[in-house]
Design a protein around this motif. Structure first.
Motif, PDB file in Angstrom:
ATOM      1  N   ARG A 137      17.094  61.679  55.044  1.00 53.30           N
ATOM      2  CA  ARG A 137      18.431  62.228  54.795  1.00 53.30           C
ATOM      3  C   ARG A 137      18.690  62.385  53.307  1.00 53.30           C
ATOM      4  O   ARG A 137      19.144  63.441  52.836  1.00 53.30           O
ATOM      5  CB  ARG A 137      19.501  61.327  55.418  1.00 53.30           C
ATOM      6  N   GLU A 138      18.379  61.342  52.542  1.00 45.44           N
ATOM      7  CA  GLU A 138      18.590  61.411  51.101  1.00 45.44           C
ATOM      8  C   GLU A 138      17.651  62.431  50.450  1.00 45.44           C
ATOM      9  O   GLU A 138      18.044  63.131  49.507  1.00 45.44           O
ATOM     10  CB  GLU A 138      18.377  60.035  50.468  1.00 45.44           C
ATOM     11  N   LEU A 139      16.417  62.514  50.949  1.00 47.19           N
ATOM     12  CA  LEU A 139      15.456  63.448  50.374  1.00 47.19           C
ATOM     13  C   LEU A 139      15.918  64.892  50.570  1.00 47.19           C
ATOM     14  O   LEU A 139      15.870  65.708  49.631  1.00 47.19           O
ATOM     15  CB  LEU A 139      14.081  63.242  51.012  1.00 47.19           C
ATOM     16  N   ILE A 140      16.378  65.208  51.776  1.00 51.87           N
ATOM     17  CA  ILE A 140      16.833  66.575  52.051  1.00 51.87           C
ATOM     18  C   ILE A 140      18.050  66.924  51.198  1.00 51.87           C
ATOM     19  O   ILE A 140      18.114  67.995  50.570  1.00 51.87           O
ATOM     20  CB  ILE A 140      17.150  66.735  53.554  1.00 51.87           C
ATOM     21  N   GLY A 178      21.823  59.398  41.891  1.00 51.18           N
ATOM     22  CA  GLY A 178      21.964  58.247  42.785  1.00 51.18           C
ATOM     23  C   GLY A 178      21.003  58.308  43.950  1.00 51.18           C
ATOM     24  O   GLY A 178      20.418  57.282  44.343  1.00 51.18           O
ATOM     25  N   ALA A 179      20.811  59.489  44.522  1.00 51.02           N
ATOM     26  CA  ALA A 179      19.878  59.633  45.639  1.00 51.02           C
ATOM     27  C   ALA A 179      18.451  59.326  45.205  1.00 51.02           C
ATOM     28  O   ALA A 179      17.669  58.732  45.961  1.00 51.02           O
ATOM     29  CB  ALA A 179      19.963  61.046  46.205  1.00 51.02           C
ATOM     30  N   LEU A 180      18.104  59.710  43.986  1.00 51.09           N
ATOM     31  CA  LEU A 180      16.761  59.411  43.474  1.00 51.09           C
ATOM     32  C   LEU A 180      16.553  57.905  43.333  1.00 51.09           C
ATOM     33  O   LEU A 180      15.482  57.383  43.696  1.00 51.09           O
ATOM     34  CB  LEU A 180      16.566  60.108  42.128  1.00 51.09           C
ATOM     35  N   MET A 183      16.026  56.461  46.812  1.00 51.11           N
ATOM     36  CA  MET A 183      14.688  56.725  47.340  1.00 51.11           C
ATOM     37  C   MET A 183      13.627  55.875  46.640  1.00 51.11           C
ATOM     38  O   MET A 183      12.628  55.491  47.256  1.00 51.11           O
ATOM     39  CB  MET A 183      14.368  58.211  47.218  1.00 51.11           C
ATOM     40  N   LEU A 184      13.846  55.585  45.361  1.00 56.21           N
ATOM     41  CA  LEU A 184      12.902  54.721  44.650  1.00 56.21           C
ATOM     42  C   LEU A 184      12.895  53.310  45.238  1.00 56.21           C
ATOM     43  O   LEU A 184      11.873  52.618  45.180  1.00 56.21           O
ATOM     44  CB  LEU A 184      13.265  54.678  43.164  1.00 56.21           C
ATOM     45  N   CYS A 185      14.027  52.886  45.800  1.00 58.96           N
ATOM     46  CA  CYS A 185      14.063  51.581  46.470  1.00 58.96           C
ATOM     47  C   CYS A 185      13.140  51.571  47.683  1.00 58.96           C
ATOM     48  O   CYS A 185      12.449  50.578  47.946  1.00 58.96           O
ATOM     49  CB  CYS A 185      15.496  51.251  46.892  1.00 58.96           C
ATOM     50  N   PHE A 186      13.106  52.666  48.421  1.00 59.03           N
ATOM     51  CA  PHE A 186      12.186  52.781  49.553  1.00 59.03           C
ATOM     52  C   PHE A 186      10.735  52.738  49.072  1.00 59.03           C
ATOM     53  O   PHE A 186       9.891  52.064  49.668  1.00 59.03           O
ATOM     54  CB  PHE A 186      12.445  54.082  50.310  1.00 59.03           C
ATOM     55  N   ILE A 187      10.457  53.497  48.009  1.00 57.25           N
ATOM     56  CA  ILE A 187       9.086  53.536  47.492  1.00 57.25           C
ATOM     57  C   ILE A 187       8.672  52.165  46.973  1.00 57.25           C
ATOM     58  O   ILE A 187       7.519  51.746  47.142  1.00 57.25           O
ATOM     59  CB  ILE A 187       8.995  54.596  46.382  1.00 57.25           C
ATOM     60  N   ASN A 188       9.597  51.445  46.362  1.00 59.97           N
ATOM     61  CA  ASN A 188       9.295  50.095  45.882  1.00 59.97           C
ATOM     62  C   ASN A 188       8.932  49.164  47.034  1.00 59.97           C
ATOM     63  O   ASN A 188       7.985  48.379  46.933  1.00 59.97           O
ATOM     64  CB  ASN A 188      10.493  49.539  45.117  1.00 59.97           C
TER      65      ASN A 188
END
Length: 235
Positions: A137-140, A178-180, A183-188
């Motif tokens: 959702r955030e990526l889109i 903010g969305a970036l 998403m970095l939290c997911f990648i972490n």
């Protein structure tokens, strides 16, 4: 901006009520043979599903209202003019679009309670559902908002058009940032699986679970500033 504040206000209110009365309403726990069981993925529990549904729907609506600012801050673009000419359709789309991923999430049994906060979220059932319904959702929205802002900024190059709301442009630029970070939290978590399995409360997990509240604070603050300056200018 006003409708985004309302949607974020609903999200924040649900957060506060869920945290304050989670024991009284047994939001994250269900009674089974005189024992309280923590709600996990696949376990049906109406209060938990209701809270997760309301949070996800209102949070998605608020993001779509914010996305609308990314398209409308530069009135010189064709998209901004189209949005002004079809406001009713835009409102119906913003209220209806979040229902599609929400129904898919309920069918996928993606609702579960988070052990750190005791709140119920869409995607808390597993890391896979979290990536599908939250990260995607955030990526889109990040890609769409970035393209909208880039297109509007390119339209300004070499143009003397003054139909630009600079204040709205600043607000619009905050969401992709903010969305970036979100998403970095997911990648972490993906690069450090031991941290995710440990389920300890750290800066990354705190950012993920309080992201909606952070966006709510930012949008409501800008809305109050905008209303204050409008009142001062009118008087």
């Amino acid at each position: 901006m006003f409708f985004s504040c309302i949607a974020f206000g609903v999200t924040s209110t649900i957060y506060v009520i869920s945290v304050s009365f989670k024991d009284q309403f047994q939001i994250s726990c269900t009674d089974y043979t005189q024992h309280l069981l923590f709600v996990v993925g696949g376990l049906s529990h109406v209060p938990c599903s209701t809270v997760a549904t309301l949070i996800y729907y209102s949070a998605t609506c608020s993001r779509l209202w914010w996305l609308l600012i990314c398209f409308s801050w530069n009135k010189a673009t064709r998209t901004a003019n189209l949005l002004d000419d079809s406001r009713t359709r835009v409102i119906m789309l913003i209220l209806g679009i979040p229902l599609a991923p929400l129904m898919l999430a309920l069918l996928a049994k993606a609702v579960a309670a988070n052990p750190l906060t005791g709140l119920c979220f869409i995607g808390a059932a597993s890391s896979g559902t979290d990536w599908i319904f939250n990260f995607c959702r955030e990526l889109i929205l990040f890609l769409i908002s970035s393209l909208a802002l880039s297109s509007a900024c390119c339209r300004l190059l070499g143009s003397d058009d003054q139909e630009v709301n600079g204040f709205a442009g600043v607000i619009a630029a905050i969401y992709p940032i903010g969305a970036l970070i979100y998403m970095l939290c997911f990648i972490n978590n993906a690069t450090q699986p031991n941290l995710a399995l440990d389920r300890s409360f750290n800066a990354v997990s705190a950012t993920k679970f309080s992201f909606d509240l952070l966006l709510s604070f930012i949008m409501c603050t800008f809305c109050l500033i905008y209303l204050f300056f409008r009142i001062v200018r009118s008087s």
